[in-house]
Design an enzyme around this catalytic site. Structure first.
Site, PDB file in Angstrom:
ATOM      1  N   ASP A 175      35.555  40.492  54.153  1.00  0.00           N
ATOM      2  CA  ASP A 175      34.472  41.428  53.918  1.00  0.00           C
ATOM      3  C   ASP A 175      34.443  42.378  55.088  1.00  0.00           C
ATOM      4  O   ASP A 175      34.320  41.728  56.469  1.00  0.00           O
ATOM      5  CB  ASP A 175      33.083  41.037  53.556  1.00  0.00           C
ATOM      6  CG  ASP A 175      32.358  41.778  52.829  1.00  0.00           C
ATOM      7  OD1 ASP A 175      31.917  43.308  53.245  1.00  0.00           O
ATOM      8  OD2 ASP A 175      31.949  41.829  51.645  1.00  0.00           O
ATOM      9  N   CYS A 206      35.177  43.977  45.734  1.00  0.00           N
ATOM     10  CA  CYS A 206      34.614  45.149  46.749  1.00  0.00           C
ATOM     11  C   CYS A 206      34.452  46.253  45.990  1.00  0.00           C
ATOM     12  O   CYS A 206      35.166  46.315  44.810  1.00  0.00           O
ATOM     13  CB  CYS A 206      35.796  45.309  47.792  1.00  0.00           C
ATOM     14  SG  CYS A 206      37.375  45.432  47.077  1.00  0.00           S
ATOM     15  N   SER A 234      36.340  44.310  39.769  1.00  0.00           N
ATOM     16  CA  SER A 234      35.647  45.543  40.618  1.00  0.00           C
ATOM     17  C   SER A 234      36.102  46.904  40.117  1.00  0.00           C
ATOM     18  O   SER A 234      35.376  47.262  39.180  1.00  0.00           O
ATOM     19  CB  SER A 234      36.190  45.366  41.980  1.00  0.00           C
ATOM     20  OG  SER A 234      37.551  45.531  42.273  1.00  0.00           O
ATOM     21  N   ARG A 235      37.121  47.353  40.634  1.00  0.00           N
ATOM     22  CA  ARG A 235      37.391  48.986  40.028  1.00  0.00           C
ATOM     23  C   ARG A 235      39.070  48.629  39.764  1.00  0.00           C
ATOM     24  O   ARG A 235      39.694  48.080  40.857  1.00  0.00           O
ATOM     25  CB  ARG A 235      37.091  49.747  40.891  1.00  0.00           C
ATOM     26  CG  ARG A 235      35.612  50.121  40.712  1.00  0.00           C
ATOM     27  CD  ARG A 235      35.131  50.831  39.262  1.00  0.00           C
ATOM     28  NE  ARG A 235      33.926  51.190  39.175  1.00  0.00           N
ATOM     29  CZ  ARG A 235      32.822  50.378  38.832  1.00  0.00           C
ATOM     30  NH1 ARG A 235      33.262  49.217  38.356  1.00  0.00           N
ATOM     31  NH2 ARG A 235      31.512  50.939  38.606  1.00  0.00           N
ATOM     32  N   ASP A 259      39.355  42.796  34.289  1.00  0.00           N
ATOM     33  CA  ASP A 259      38.507  43.476  33.496  1.00  0.00           C
ATOM     34  C   ASP A 259      38.385  44.973  33.772  1.00  0.00           C
ATOM     35  O   ASP A 259      37.497  45.871  32.841  1.00  0.00           O
ATOM     36  CB  ASP A 259      36.978  42.872  33.959  1.00  0.00           C
ATOM     37  CG  ASP A 259      35.787  43.464  32.999  1.00  0.00           C
ATOM     38  OD1 ASP A 259      36.283  43.572  31.547  1.00  0.00           O
ATOM     39  OD2 ASP A 259      34.977  43.594  33.234  1.00  0.00           O
ATOM     40  N   GLU A 264      41.704  53.114  33.155  1.00  0.00           N
ATOM     41  CA  GLU A 264      41.077  52.816  31.759  1.00  0.00           C
ATOM     42  C   GLU A 264      40.591  53.976  31.110  1.00  0.00           C
ATOM     43  O   GLU A 264      40.190  53.719  29.994  1.00  0.00           O
ATOM     44  CB  GLU A 264      40.239  51.671  32.323  1.00  0.00           C
ATOM     45  CG  GLU A 264      38.954  52.114  33.419  1.00  0.00           C
ATOM     46  CD  GLU A 264      37.955  50.884  33.554  1.00  0.00           C
ATOM     47  OE1 GLU A 264      38.349  50.011  34.031  1.00  0.00           O
ATOM     48  OE2 GLU A 264      36.852  51.191  33.246  1.00  0.00           O
ATOM     49  N   HIS A 296      36.538  46.162  30.414  1.00  0.00           N
ATOM     50  CA  HIS A 296      35.246  46.547  31.307  1.00  0.00           C
ATOM     51  C   HIS A 296      33.947  45.969  30.615  1.00  0.00           C
ATOM     52  O   HIS A 296      33.057  46.840  30.425  1.00  0.00           O
ATOM     53  CB  HIS A 296      35.126  47.982  31.559  1.00  0.00           C
ATOM     54  CG  HIS A 296      34.628  48.267  32.996  1.00  0.00           C
ATOM     55  ND1 HIS A 296      34.934  49.300  33.802  1.00  0.00           N
ATOM     56  CD2 HIS A 296      33.530  47.916  33.849  1.00  0.00           C
ATOM     57  CE1 HIS A 296      34.400  49.395  34.884  1.00  0.00           C
ATOM     58  NE2 HIS A 296      33.307  48.425  34.701  1.00  0.00           N
TER      59      HIS A 296
END
Ligand code: NAD
Length: 332
Positions: A175, A206, A234-235, A259, A264, A296
């Site tokens: 991080d 993140c 996350s993304r 996810d 997407e 998601h």
């Protein structure tokens, strides 16, 4: 405030209508359409728009919204990578978000993906329903003693680390701003290449920023352990999906749980069950037996939906009454 909610699904309307009981000062109209350059015209006469992860909140869209009198963009999510914050600032549009509605919801979903992939529950479920009780090909591994790499140890990453500590895992973290809570939990902060190289399971928590775009690329995959499990809640664009597919095909990556997916928008949250999936990369991902994709839904718990609706309406009330809000998002 008069609010137009874009990308509304039945659960949004259900939880926001319930939360309105505490905020009779607001009025919400719901539309299913995503916010984009065409649909922005629907916001004429509204003070605020309420948007979600795949709505287009680019400069052009913001300019159109502002010309129609919209002065607030209320994100009903934590991430804000889909908003041009610089443009919003220049146009005098306030952007608010829900920073931490339930870190447990997303962290627990990441763990659900790990357990399902490891013990092959997705395959066993289908097999048993067809009367096939064979155990062939269902061997998993004990989580106890395995090394788990957590990339991003903020609200969600911390809860995730706590859960995995409970399984008896060794924890590595990366991080840009390490957390004392995680250190106390036993998270060992290491350089990214070391996390890639030593982890049996890697979970991404993140945000998507220019620095984290394709953080998991071909080079990162090369540095990973053979058979690694990669989890992304996350993304999507934190992962270079093509590089991950190459890793799956070569056997370098043993399991993938997603996810989120970089393309997407336009697919996730839609029922395409009677249509052909237009995205060849996603279609390829779905062919692997060791890949599990959810659309998601990490945030989708009762507690999280309640908190999202409550905080969003409180954000709007704060802006309306004081012009200030703790959950304002400022340009970086
Ligand atoms: P958070 O802000 O509490 O934590 C994010 C952490 O990432 C911070 O500790 C930050 O220092 C760290 N970070 C930032 N840039 C980094 C970098 N370049 N490298 C490594 N670490 C970096 O956010 P959170 O609430 O834990 O949420 C994390 C992300 O999860 C969100 O940004 C969002 O994209 C995603 N999310 C997904 C869902 C879902 O339904 N799947 C729901 C909520 C949030």
């Amino acid at each position: 405030m008069k609010v137009l909610m874009f990308s509304t699904r039945p659960h949004d309307q259900q939880y926001f209508q319930a939360a309105l009981a505490e905020h009779p000062e607001h009025e919400i109209a719901y539309v299913e359409a995503k916010l984009n350059l065409d649909t922005a015209t629907l916001a004429l006469g509204y003070d605020a728009v309420c948007v979600f992860v795949n709505d287009d909140v680019s400069r052009q869209v913001l300019e159109k919204l502002q010309a129609q009198g919209v002065r607030v963009v209320a994100l009903r999510c934590a991430g804000y990578n889909n908003v041009d914050l610089t443009a919003a600032g220049q146009l005098g549009i306030a952007v608010v978000r829900v920073p931490a509605y339930s870190p447990h919801a997303v962290a627990e979903h990441a763990v659900a993906l790990i357990l399902c992939l490891n013990r092959k529950i997705h395959r066993a479920y289908v097999r048993v329903r067809e009367g096939n009780f064979s155990l062939n090909g269902l061997i998993g591994f004990d989580l106890m003693g395995k090394t788990v790499g957590v990339v991003g140890t903020g609200a969600i990453g911390t809860v995730f680390a706590q859960i995995m500590a409970g399984f008896g895992c060794r924890l590595l973290g990366f991080d840009i701003s390490p957390s004392e809570t995680c250190r106390r939990l036993g998270v060992d902060y290491v350089p990214l290449h070391q996390l890639w190289g030593e982890s049996d399971i890697i979970s991404l928590h993140c945000p998507l920023t220019p620095d984290t775009y394709h953080l998991v690329d071909g080079r990162a995959v090369e540095q990973m352990k053979k058979g690694v499990m990669l989890i992304n809640t996350s993304r999507g664009a934190v992962i270079d999906t093509q590089a991950v597919i190459r890793g799956l095909k070569s056997g370098k990556i043993g399991y993938v749980g997603l996810d989120v997916y970089e393309e997407e928008a336009g697919v996730f949250f839609e029922d395409l069950s009677d249509k052909v999936i237009p995205d060849d990369v996603l279609a390829r991902l779905l062919t692997f037996p060791n890949v599990l994709v959810t659309g998601h839904q990490g945030f989708l718990t009762h507690e999280a939906l309640q908190a999202i609706a409550h905080t969003t309406l409180q954000n709007l009330a704060d802006l309306a009454t004081t012009g200030k809000c703790n959950n304002l998002v400022h340009p970086q």
